[in-house]
Write an enzyme that holds these catalytic residues in place. Structure first.
Site, PDB file in Angstrom:
ATOM      1  N   GLY C  71       0.101  -4.979  -6.205  1.00 56.21           N
ATOM      2  CA  GLY C  71      -0.323  -4.171  -5.080  1.00 56.21           C
ATOM      3  C   GLY C  71      -1.683  -3.522  -5.310  1.00 56.21           C
ATOM      4  O   GLY C  71      -2.507  -3.453  -4.397  1.00 56.21           O
ATOM      5  N   THR C  72      -1.905  -3.059  -6.515  1.00 51.64           N
ATOM      6  CA  THR C  72      -3.169  -2.387  -6.818  1.00 51.64           C
ATOM      7  C   THR C  72      -4.344  -3.335  -6.597  1.00 51.64           C
ATOM      8  O   THR C  72      -5.330  -2.980  -5.941  1.00 51.64           O
ATOM      9  CB  THR C  72      -3.155  -1.867  -8.267  1.00 51.64           C
ATOM     10  OG1 THR C  72      -2.104  -0.899  -8.386  1.00 51.64           O
ATOM     11  CG2 THR C  72      -4.478  -1.224  -8.638  1.00 51.64           C
ATOM     12  N   ASN C 151       4.907   6.400  -0.701  1.00 55.14           N
ATOM     13  CA  ASN C 151       5.727   6.145  -1.885  1.00 55.14           C
ATOM     14  C   ASN C 151       6.406   7.387  -2.438  1.00 55.14           C
ATOM     15  O   ASN C 151       7.421   7.290  -3.115  1.00 55.14           O
ATOM     16  CB  ASN C 151       4.888   5.483  -2.981  1.00 55.14           C
ATOM     17  CG  ASN C 151       3.555   6.162  -3.212  1.00 55.14           C
ATOM     18  OD1 ASN C 151       2.799   6.382  -2.261  1.00 55.14           O
ATOM     19  ND2 ASN C 151       3.274   6.515  -4.439  1.00 55.14           N
ATOM     20  N   GLN C 179       5.576  -0.059  -0.140  1.00 56.73           N
ATOM     21  CA  GLN C 179       6.867   0.615  -0.139  1.00 56.73           C
ATOM     22  C   GLN C 179       7.772   0.200   1.014  1.00 56.73           C
ATOM     23  O   GLN C 179       8.986   0.354   0.938  1.00 56.73           O
ATOM     24  CB  GLN C 179       6.671   2.143  -0.112  1.00 56.73           C
ATOM     25  CG  GLN C 179       6.118   2.717  -1.407  1.00 56.73           C
ATOM     26  CD  GLN C 179       7.082   2.600  -2.591  1.00 56.73           C
ATOM     27  OE1 GLN C 179       8.293   2.470  -2.435  1.00 56.73           O
ATOM     28  NE2 GLN C 179       6.533   2.633  -3.804  1.00 56.73           N
ATOM     29  N   SER C 199       3.738  -5.984  -2.717  1.00 60.61           N
ATOM     30  CA  SER C 199       3.896  -6.112  -4.168  1.00 60.61           C
ATOM     31  C   SER C 199       5.314  -6.560  -4.482  1.00 60.61           C
ATOM     32  O   SER C 199       6.277  -6.094  -3.873  1.00 60.61           O
ATOM     33  CB  SER C 199       3.587  -4.763  -4.820  1.00 60.61           C
ATOM     34  OG  SER C 199       3.765  -4.832  -6.211  1.00 60.61           O
ATOM     35  N   SER C 200       5.425  -7.445  -5.447  1.00 61.66           N
ATOM     36  CA  SER C 200       6.704  -8.082  -5.749  1.00 61.66           C
ATOM     37  C   SER C 200       7.698  -7.176  -6.467  1.00 61.66           C
ATOM     38  O   SER C 200       8.892  -7.189  -6.186  1.00 61.66           O
ATOM     39  CB  SER C 200       6.407  -9.335  -6.594  1.00 61.66           C
ATOM     40  OG  SER C 200       7.479  -9.696  -7.391  1.00 61.66           O
ATOM     41  N   HIS C 201       7.197  -6.351  -7.392  1.00 60.96           N
ATOM     42  CA  HIS C 201       8.136  -5.644  -8.271  1.00 60.96           C
ATOM     43  C   HIS C 201       8.835  -4.472  -7.589  1.00 60.96           C
ATOM     44  O   HIS C 201       9.689  -3.825  -8.190  1.00 60.96           O
ATOM     45  CB  HIS C 201       7.450  -5.177  -9.564  1.00 60.96           C
ATOM     46  CG  HIS C 201       6.507  -4.027  -9.397  1.00 60.96           C
ATOM     47  ND1 HIS C 201       6.857  -2.738  -9.712  1.00 60.96           N
ATOM     48  CD2 HIS C 201       5.237  -3.963  -8.955  1.00 60.96           C
ATOM     49  CE1 HIS C 201       5.822  -1.935  -9.478  1.00 60.96           C
ATOM     50  NE2 HIS C 201       4.839  -2.664  -9.021  1.00 60.96           N
ATOM     51  N   THR C 237      -6.012 -19.054 -12.878  1.00 57.63           N
ATOM     52  CA  THR C 237      -4.823 -19.899 -12.868  1.00 57.63           C
ATOM     53  C   THR C 237      -3.690 -19.136 -12.205  1.00 57.63           C
ATOM     54  O   THR C 237      -3.391 -18.003 -12.572  1.00 57.63           O
ATOM     55  CB  THR C 237      -4.425 -20.290 -14.304  1.00 57.63           C
ATOM     56  OG1 THR C 237      -5.513 -20.992 -14.905  1.00 57.63           O
ATOM     57  CG2 THR C 237      -3.189 -21.184 -14.313  1.00 57.63           C
ATOM     58  N   CYS C 326       2.706  17.293 -14.992  1.00 61.05           N
ATOM     59  CA  CYS C 326       3.054  16.906 -16.353  1.00 61.05           C
ATOM     60  C   CYS C 326       3.455  15.442 -16.453  1.00 61.05           C
ATOM     61  O   CYS C 326       3.539  14.890 -17.531  1.00 61.05           O
ATOM     62  CB  CYS C 326       4.205  17.761 -16.869  1.00 61.05           C
ATOM     63  SG  CYS C 326       3.839  19.496 -16.843  1.00 61.05           S
TER      64      CYS C 326
HETATM   65  C1  LIG Z   1       2.193   2.629  -1.775  1.00 60.93           C
HETATM   66  C2  LIG Z   1       1.813   1.868  -3.003  1.00 60.93           C
HETATM   67  N1  LIG Z   1       0.655   1.164  -3.028  1.00 60.93           N
HETATM   68  C3  LIG Z   1       0.281   0.453  -4.095  1.00 60.93           C
HETATM   69  C4  LIG Z   1       1.056   0.415  -5.232  1.00 60.93           C
HETATM   70  C5  LIG Z   1       0.558  -0.372  -6.394  1.00 60.93           C
HETATM   71  O1  LIG Z   1       1.222  -1.595  -6.534  1.00 60.93           O
HETATM   72  P1  LIG Z   1       1.395  -2.286  -7.965  1.00 60.93           P
HETATM   73  O2  LIG Z   1       2.316  -1.425  -8.735  1.00 60.93           O
HETATM   74  O3  LIG Z   1       1.981  -3.628  -7.666  1.00 60.93           O
HETATM   75  O4  LIG Z   1       0.038  -2.373  -8.574  1.00 60.93           O
HETATM   76  C6  LIG Z   1       2.259   1.141  -5.266  1.00 60.93           C
HETATM   77  C7  LIG Z   1       3.155   1.171  -6.447  1.00 60.93           C
HETATM   78  O5  LIG Z   1       2.815   1.516  -7.526  1.00 60.93           O
HETATM   79  C8  LIG Z   1       2.644   1.885  -4.121  1.00 60.93           C
HETATM   80  O6  LIG Z   1       3.774   2.584  -4.113  1.00 60.93           O
HETATM   81  C1  LIG Z   2     -12.528 -21.340 -21.429  1.00 65.36           C
HETATM   82  C2  LIG Z   2     -11.687 -20.757 -20.350  1.00 65.36           C
HETATM   83  N1  LIG Z   2     -12.002 -19.546 -19.843  1.00 65.36           N
HETATM   84  C3  LIG Z   2     -11.269 -18.965 -18.883  1.00 65.36           C
HETATM   85  C4  LIG Z   2     -10.165 -19.573 -18.354  1.00 65.36           C
HETATM   86  C5  LIG Z   2      -9.406 -18.875 -17.270  1.00 65.36           C
HETATM   87  O1  LIG Z   2      -8.221 -18.299 -17.740  1.00 65.36           O
HETATM   88  P1  LIG Z   2      -6.956 -18.084 -16.766  1.00 65.36           P
HETATM   89  O2  LIG Z   2      -6.443 -19.444 -16.480  1.00 65.36           O
HETATM   90  O3  LIG Z   2      -5.999 -17.287 -17.564  1.00 65.36           O
HETATM   91  O4  LIG Z   2      -7.436 -17.386 -15.553  1.00 65.36           O
HETATM   92  C6  LIG Z   2      -9.788 -20.849 -18.843  1.00 65.36           C
HETATM   93  C7  LIG Z   2      -8.621 -21.578 -18.339  1.00 65.36           C
HETATM   94  O5  LIG Z   2      -8.452 -21.897 -17.200  1.00 65.36           O
HETATM   95  C8  LIG Z   2     -10.569 -21.442 -19.856  1.00 65.36           C
HETATM   96  O6  LIG Z   2     -10.266 -22.644 -20.352  1.00 65.36           O
HETATM   97  S1  FES Z   3       1.284  19.082 -18.672  1.00 60.18           S
HETATM   98 FE1  FES Z   3       2.893  20.055 -19.513  1.00 60.18          FE
HETATM   99  S2  FES Z   3       2.811  22.068 -18.883  1.00 60.18           S
HETATM  100 FE2  FES Z   3       1.494  20.897 -17.700  1.00 60.18          FE
END
Ligand SMILES: Cc1ncc(COP(=O)(O)O)c(C=O)c1O
Ligand SMILES: Cc1ncc(COP(=O)(O)O)c(C=O)c1O
Ligand code: FES
Ligand code: FES
Lengths: 124, 389, 389
Positions: C71-72, C151, C179, C199-201, C237, C326
C-alpha cells in the site's frame, strides 16, 4: 503466449526450403527486429503451384511464414495479393501484441515474390 | 517429459527450507513487526536475525542493510537516492554500457531530469576497463555504478579497483551484485563499496525481496515515504516472511557456496566444451575461466534466431533465455551483446543457459544431445545459412 | 495462555488457502513470468488470473491494475507519479489531515519540492467534509487524495461525492482503500476514482504486495525504472507468488465479505457496548454505526497511557494497538486523533481493537473480562486519576 496453432506451425513448419527453378522469389527483412524471410515459388498461368520459405526469426515469424505458404498455395496470384498480414495472424488464432509486427513479414514476402514473378513475366 | 531448468539467472526456485520457514510466518507468526504486542515482537526479532544473515554474507553490519522489494527497487533507491541528496555537490554520474536495465534506465531517467551521465563502453569480452572509468571522472561526478557480474554473459568486473579510485576522489560507489551474490565472495569493505544491491530470488529465496547495503554514514533520499520503516529509508509494512526467507537463503548460500561453485564450474565447462565440439559456427560470449560467473553459459549460434531456439528447446523440456529482440519486449537485441561489438544478427542468435544448485550431469548430457539437432533443424530453415556455406 | 489477535488493521494472518497456493509457486512453478519457456508462461498465466481477481473486487478492468510492493508504494506511486506528470498543468494538491503516513508524508515531501499542498481538517468524528474539499480547490489543483476508510478510527469518507466534484473539475482523484478493501463494497466507477490503492496483507493475503488501480487513459510517472514490467509503470521481477496469493485473497474476500461483515459488526458493537458499560470515562473515537468500518473499535480511556495498556493486554494474551506517542516511533500521539480535536493526554490513552475473520464471542468475552481490571490497575498508578475524581 502463443496459440496451439502457432506452436504447431512452428514445430512442423509446412513448405520449408528453397525451390531451385522458382520463377518468383521475394525476400524481406524486418527492419524493426532484424528478421529475414525468403519466399520462392513456382507460378504457372498465374496460379501458385509450389511455394517454399526460409525464415530467420522468432516463433511467430516462422509460424506466419509456414501459414502464409499454406494459405496461398494453389491460389491465383491475385487471390494471394489479397491476403493481408492480419489475415495470416488471424488464421493462426491470433498473435501476442508484441509479435504482431512479425506477421507483417509473411504476407509481404509473398507479395514481393509475386512482384518478382510479374516483372519477370513482363520482361519475357 | 523431462523438464530441465537452465535459467537460474532469471530466477531460482525457493529452497524448500526457505519455503518451510516462510510458511510459519504466513500463518502463525503473522504480526506486524512494528507492533508492541508479542505477535509483532516475535516477527521483529526474526527480521533482525535475517538482517544479520544478509549482512554477514557481504561482510556488512546489520544496521547497513535496508530491505526493499527487490533488486530493481534497490538499484533505483541507490542511484536516484544518491543523485537527489548530492545534487548540490554535483550532477554527473558514471555507469557502464552493460548494466541491468534497472541501472541503465534509472540513469536515463536522471539524464532527462537535470543530471549528466557518462556510459563507459566495454571490451569484446564484456569487461569494463578501470582506465575508462578513471578518464570519465569529472570534478562534479557524484556517483559511479558498476555491476559486480553481468547477468547475460557472466563477466566479472574489476569493482574493487574502481571502488578504490572512487574512494580516493570522494565519489560514491554503487555495485549491483544481484548476479554475484551467493556465487562470488562479496566483502563490501574489500570492494570499497558504498552502496550494494542484492536480490533474494536469484539465490533460492522468494521473489519480491531485495536489499540495499548503505555504508554507515552514507545518506540517500528515500523513494517512498510513509510509516518510517527501515530507518525511514524505505517505508511500508515490512514483507516479514519475504525478509526472513531471504535471510535463510543467504545463510544457506554462505554455507554452500564453496562446494557448489566447484560443481557449477565443472558443469558449465562441460556444457561449453560439449557445445563447441558438436556445433560449428558458435561464438562464446563473455570471458572463459575465472573472469566468468561459475554458472553462466552464453553463446551465439550463427544463422539462427534466439526465440525460435528457446521455443524449440522448451518443446523438449529445456528452459533457457536469449538476448534476441524477439524475447525482449523492445525491438532491439540485448544491449549487452551489442555493447560487446556483436552484430544485430549474431546477437539475435544468442543463448544463455544458467546453471543452478540442482542441475545434474544427466541434464547436461541431455542438452548436449538435443541442442545440435535443434540447431540443425533451424539452420535448415534459415535463409542465411546456405548463403554462408 | 490464550492469544487473542485484535490488530487486524495492522496486518492479518495469511489465509491457509492462500498460503497453500503460494507454496506451489515457490517451489514448483517458480519461473520468471517474463520468460519464454513453459516455467515462465505458467506463472504469467497465473498472474493474469490474479489480476482479474483483484480487478473484479473493485469493479475495474484487469489492465487497470498495477501490482506494487504494498500500500505504501502504491500511495507514493499514485501521488508522486501524478504530481510529476501533471506538474506543467499545476502544482497544487489536496488531502485530509487523517490520511495514512504513506499519503501525508508523500505530500510533505512534495511540499518541499516545488508543490503546494492543502490539508483539509476533519470533524470530531474523523469525517472529511465535501464542502471543505470543494473550497480548497484552486485552478492549479491537479490531485485530490482522500482515504476511503480511516485505519485508526474506522471513519468512512464521502469519497463518491468528492470524486464527482474532482471529475467535474478535471482533477485526478486518488483514494487509499487499504482499510476498506474486503470490508466495504468498492466500485471504482461509482466512486469516480482515477487512482486507488489497495494492499494484500490487510485482507489475509501476504505482506509485501499491493496494487494501484490506474483508470484507463490516466498516465502517471513511474517511481522505479528497469525491466519494463507492469506496462512499464512498475519495473522489477514480479513477486509472482505474492501476486497470486493476493489474487486468491481478493477472491475469498469477495465471496465472504457480506456474511463476514454481519458477524464483525455484531462483535464490534458487543465490544463497544461491553466496554462502555464496564469502564467509566471512556470516549468512543470515530462515528458509531454505518459510517464506521465493521471491524474497528477505537476508544480513549482517560488517565491511562496507551503503551502501558497495550503491554498489560499483551501480558494476558490480547493484541491491540494504540495512537499513543510511545508506540509511534515519533514523539507525537496519533495525528488522526489530534486532528479530531482530542487533547494530547486523551489521545495518549487510545486503544484500537480491530477484529478479523477468526475472532469469536468467547474472545470478546475474555477481553471484556480483562480490560476493566487492567484499566483499574493502571488508573491506580496514574497521578492524573486521583486529581480528577
Ligand atoms: C490506510 C492505509 N494506507 C496505507 C497503508 C500502507 O500499506 P502497506 O502496509 O501495505 O505498506 C496502510 C497500512 O499500513 C493503511 O492502513
Ligand atoms: C544484474 C541485475 N540487476 C538487477 C536485477 C533486478 O532485480 P529484481 O529482479 O530483484 O528486480 C537483476 C535481475 O533481474 C539483475 O540480473
Ligand atoms: S515514549 Fe514513553 S513516555 Fe513517551
Ligand atoms: S520476428 Fe522479431 S519479434 Fe518476431
Amino acid at each position: 503466449m502463443y496459440s496451439e496453432k502457432v506452436i504447431d506451425h512452428f514445430t512442423n513448419p509446412r513448405n520449408v526450403g528453397e525451390i531451385e527453378n522458382a520463377n518468383g522469389v521475394g525476400q524481406v527483412g524486418n527492419a524493426k527486429c532484424g528478421d529475414i524471410m525468403r519466399i520462392s515459388m513456382v507460378v504457372e498461368n498465374d496460379v501458385i503451384k509450389d511455394i517454399k520459405f526460409k525464415t530467420f526469426g522468432c516463433g511467430a515469424a516462422v509460424a506466419t511464414s509456414s501459414m502464409v505458404t499454406e494459405m496461398v498455395k494453389g491460389k491465383s496470384v491475385n487471390e494471394a495479393l489479397d491476403i493481408s498480414n492480419a489475415a495470416v495472424a488471424e488464421a493462426l488464432g491470433g498473435l501476442p501484441e508484441a509479435k504482431l509486427h512479425c506477421s507483417n513479414l509473411a504476407a509481404d514476402a509473398v507479395h514481393e515474390a509475386i512482384k518478382d514473378y510479374i516483372q519477370k513475366k513482363t520482361k519475357v | 517429459m523431462k523438464r530441465i531448468y537452465l535459467d537460474h539467472s532469471a530466477t531460482t526456485p525457493v529452497d524448500p527450507q526457505v519455503a518451510e520457514l516462510m510458511m510459519v510466518y504466513f500463518t502463525e507468526y503473522y504480526g506486524n513487526p512494528s507492533s508492541v504486542h508479542s505477535f509483532g515482537r516475535q516477527v521483529h526479532k526474526a527480521i533482525d536475525e535475517a538482517r544479520e544473515k544478509v549482512a554477514s554474507l557481504i561482510g556488512a553490519n546489520p544496521s547497513e542493510i535496508t530491505f526493499t522489494s527487490g533488486g530493481t527497487e534497490a538499484d533505483n533507491l541507490a542511484i536516484q537516492g544518491a543523485a537527489r541528496i548530492r545534487a548540490k555537490k554535483g550532477t554527473h554520474l558514471i555507469t557502464s554500457a552493460i548494466e541491468h536495465h534497472a541501472v541503465l534506465d534509472t540513469f536515463k531517467y536522471l539524464a532527462k531530469n537535470g543530471y549528466e551521465i557518462t556510459i563507459v563502453p566495454v571490451d569484446e569480452e564484456g569487461l569494463v576497463s578501470v582506465q575508462d572509468i578513471e578518464k570519465a571522472i569529472r570534478p562534479d561526478t557524484i556517483l559511479i555504478s558498476i555491476m559486480h557480474a553481468n547477468n547475460e554473459v557472466g563477466s566479472i568486473q574489476p569493482v574493487a579497483e574502481i571502488g578504490r579510485i572512487a574512494r580516493e576522489k570522494g565519489i560514491l560507489f554503487h555495485v549491483d551484485a544481484v548476479q554475484s551474490l551467493g556465487k562470488l565472495p562479496i566483502d563490501v569493505n574489500q570492494m570499497n563499496v558504498d552502496l550494494l544491491t542484492i536480490s533474494s530470488h536469484k539465490i533460492y529465496g522468494p521473489k519480491g525481496v531485495g536489499a540495499l547495503y548503505i555504508r554507515k554514514g552514507v545518506r540517500i533520499s528515500p523513494l517512498v515515504f510513509g510509516g518510517s520503516q527501515e530507518r525511514k529509508v524505505r517505508s511500508g509494512t515490512e514483507n516479514a516472511p519475504g525478509i526472513i526467507g531471504f535471510g535463510k537463503a543467504c545463510e544457506l548460500a554462505g554455507q554452500r557456496m564453496a562446494d557448489e561453485n566447484i560443481e557449477l564450474v565443472r558443469l558449465r565447462d562441460k556444457l561449453f566444451d560439449g557445445i563447441l565440439a558438436s556445433i560449428d559456427r558458435v561464438k562464446v560470449n563473455g570471458p572463459r575461466g575465472a573472469k566468468r560467473l561459475p554458472n553462466n553459459v552464453n553463446i551465439s549460434i550463427n544463422f539462427i534466431e534466439g526465440e525460435s531456439l528457446l521455443l524449440s528447446l522448451d518443446l523438449v523440456g529445456i528452459a533457457g533465455s536469449s538476448g534476441s529482440a524477439c524475447t525482449s519486449g523492445s525491438l532491439d537485441p540485448s544491449h549487452v551483446l551489442l555493447a560487446m561489438g556483436l552484430s544485430h544478427e549474431v546477437a539475435h542468435g544468442s543463448l544463455r543457459l544458467s546453471l543452478g544448485r540442482q542441475n545434474t550431469d544427466e541434464e547436461i548430457d541431455y542438452v548436449l544431445q538435443e541442442l545440435p539437432k535443434i540447431v540443425q533443424r533451424l539452420r535448415e530453415m534459415s535463409p542465411l545459412y546456405h548463403k554462408a556455406i
